[in-house]
Scaffold this active site. Structure first.
Site, short mmCIF file in Angstrom:
data_model
loop_
_atom_site.label_atom_id
_atom_site.label_comp_id
_atom_site.label_asym_id
_atom_site.label_seq_id
_atom_site.Cartn_x
_atom_site.Cartn_y
_atom_site.Cartn_z
N ASP A 1 29.68 -27.39 -16.42
CA ASP A 1 29.19 -27.02 -15.09
C ASP A 1 29.67 -28.01 -14.03
O ASP A 1 30.11 -29.11 -14.34
CB ASP A 1 27.65 -27.08 -15.05
CG ASP A 1 27.00 -26.00 -15.89
OD1 ASP A 1 27.69 -25.03 -16.27
OD2 ASP A 1 25.79 -26.12 -16.16
N TYR B 1 26.94 -32.91 -27.09
CA TYR B 1 26.68 -33.26 -25.69
C TYR B 1 25.72 -34.43 -25.66
O TYR B 1 24.90 -34.60 -26.56
CB TYR B 1 26.02 -32.08 -24.96
CG TYR B 1 26.98 -31.02 -24.50
CD1 TYR B 1 27.61 -31.11 -23.27
CD2 TYR B 1 27.25 -29.91 -25.30
CE1 TYR B 1 28.48 -30.12 -22.83
CE2 TYR B 1 28.12 -28.91 -24.87
CZ TYR B 1 28.72 -29.03 -23.63
OH TYR B 1 29.59 -28.06 -23.19
#
Lengths: 256, 256
Positions: free
Chosen positions: A52, A110
């Site tokens: 993002d 992540y």
């Protein structure tokens, strides 16, 4: 034709995410432009996944097919000379033509970083979310364990997520706690890192897991409620979507 | 009147150093301005030492005398609300009127960070010097030991240094080596940190020690030459002055 696989890192602060979007800077567009400057070709650059706007990467994996004869070990230097200094190619190798950075990936990790000290660390302000209020770290540790395993993550993804199946497996979810170095005597819980390794992540899934764990840390949710939130398949029951800039794509694994 | 002692961190990238200089941004000017906004007074803000343009701090100590009655524990929040986000006050306490951040300091620690991987880390590019060429880390470890102790550091300070005596004591000089996290498989020696703790440092002294150790790592100087360079008291014999942005003021110690 040759397939070049590369590992790249980037500071996502000044980009509107990985994926090309008209009129705004993106990591993919920067890579395509730098490759074109070397090869004269407009390559299709595939990433292991989109990040993002504002999200960073330590070891994003990308690949592209080219007719260029530049040896694999020369791509790093050639591209870094043309890329802005917030994007770095740190590994390049030749891969079989069947290799695809997203389709071939098996596991991704992540990391969401929270600075839980009373005052922020000015030297890491671009890559960690500052949470000045008190956090119950042991409740967060208990909560994160409930996210491990195969679950339907409908409650933990954006209602705009396109994937048909919301079932994903989180192989490992870990919370680490360290002092903010050089500021060991600062008030607060220090630096918390939430690591998630899974076979794939839905749209906003890591940021919603992080936001939910923060809500647990704040005492707004109980750790024991996580299983019920998962079962309900209702985005409204999980916590808010955490800010993007605390998130980094840490690593991507492939079968040998 | 009250004497407020504060510990501050800053990203020095966008400042022309700690000390006020006409027409350019400085850490000291930013602090004076923020204090004035709270108290209406133009305070004399004393730092434990000046940091050069581009140099950072994790735990710089400053003090100022004020007639304000704001309790010590309120200064952090009040100042952080007014300071730019690359300067953070993370500790404030009341000190005796005799306390002076520079004159009362006993020991200071600086850290010089080198990324010795082939390619830079985009997420730490503001705070570490990237050295892509090969480095002999064990030679650097041997060399750094020669800098410990009481020496005349004339060879290791700028010829513009004003101090009369160039004798200083380096209590401890250490090299640490770690992987660049998330980039463990990158080519190179990883992240090297040079920590120097001393009773005081001459102008550019830490940067010249770092530059000299880099010259040793590159094979341009032998570790065994360091004692001779110290004895010669000749700036021309030491290595170059390393770039400022790899340097951080790490901590300052005072007697209780």
């Amino acid at each position: 034709m040759r397939n070049i696989r590369m590992t790249i890192g980037y500071d996502g602060t000044d980009y509107h995410g990985f994926q090309v979007q008209p009129g705004v800077p993106s990591i993919q567009a920067a890579l395509i432009e730098a490759i074109a400057a070397i090869t004269g070709e407009t390559a299709a650059v595939h990433g292991s996944g989109r990040t993002d706007a504002g999200v960073h990467a330590r070891a994003q994996v990308v690949n592209f097919v080219t007719s260029s004869r530049l040896p694999a070990d020369r791509w790093c230097q050639a591209l870094n000379a043309r890329l802005p200094n917030d994007i770095v190619v740190w590994k390049a190798e030749e891969a079989p033509l069947t290799f695809h950075a997203r389709k071939s990936s098996k596991r991704k990790t992540y990391c969401y970083t929270i600075n839980g000290n009373r005052y922020p660390d000015p030297l890491n302000r671009r890559t960690e979310f500052h949470h000045p209020g008190s956090l119950d770290v042991s409740a967060m540790r208990e909560a994160i364990r409930h996210l491990e395993g195969e679950h339907d993550f409908t409650s933990f993804c954006s209602v705009r997520a396109a994937s048909e199946s919301k079932v994903r497996t989180v192989y490992e979810a870990q919370l680490t706690q360290t002092a903010v170095e050089g500021m060991e005597s600062a008030t607060g819980v220090g630096r918390l890192r939430l690591f998630f390794t899974g076979n794939g992540f839905l749209y906003n899934m890591v940021r919603i897991m992080a936001g939910t764990l923060l809500a647990v840390g704040e005492g707004k949710l109980h750790a024991a409620e996580i299983p019920r939130i998962l079962q309900a398949r209702d985005r409204a029951l999980a916590g808010p979507t955490a800010k993007p800039y605390g998130l980094s794509l840490w690593s991507v694994e492939y079968e040998l």
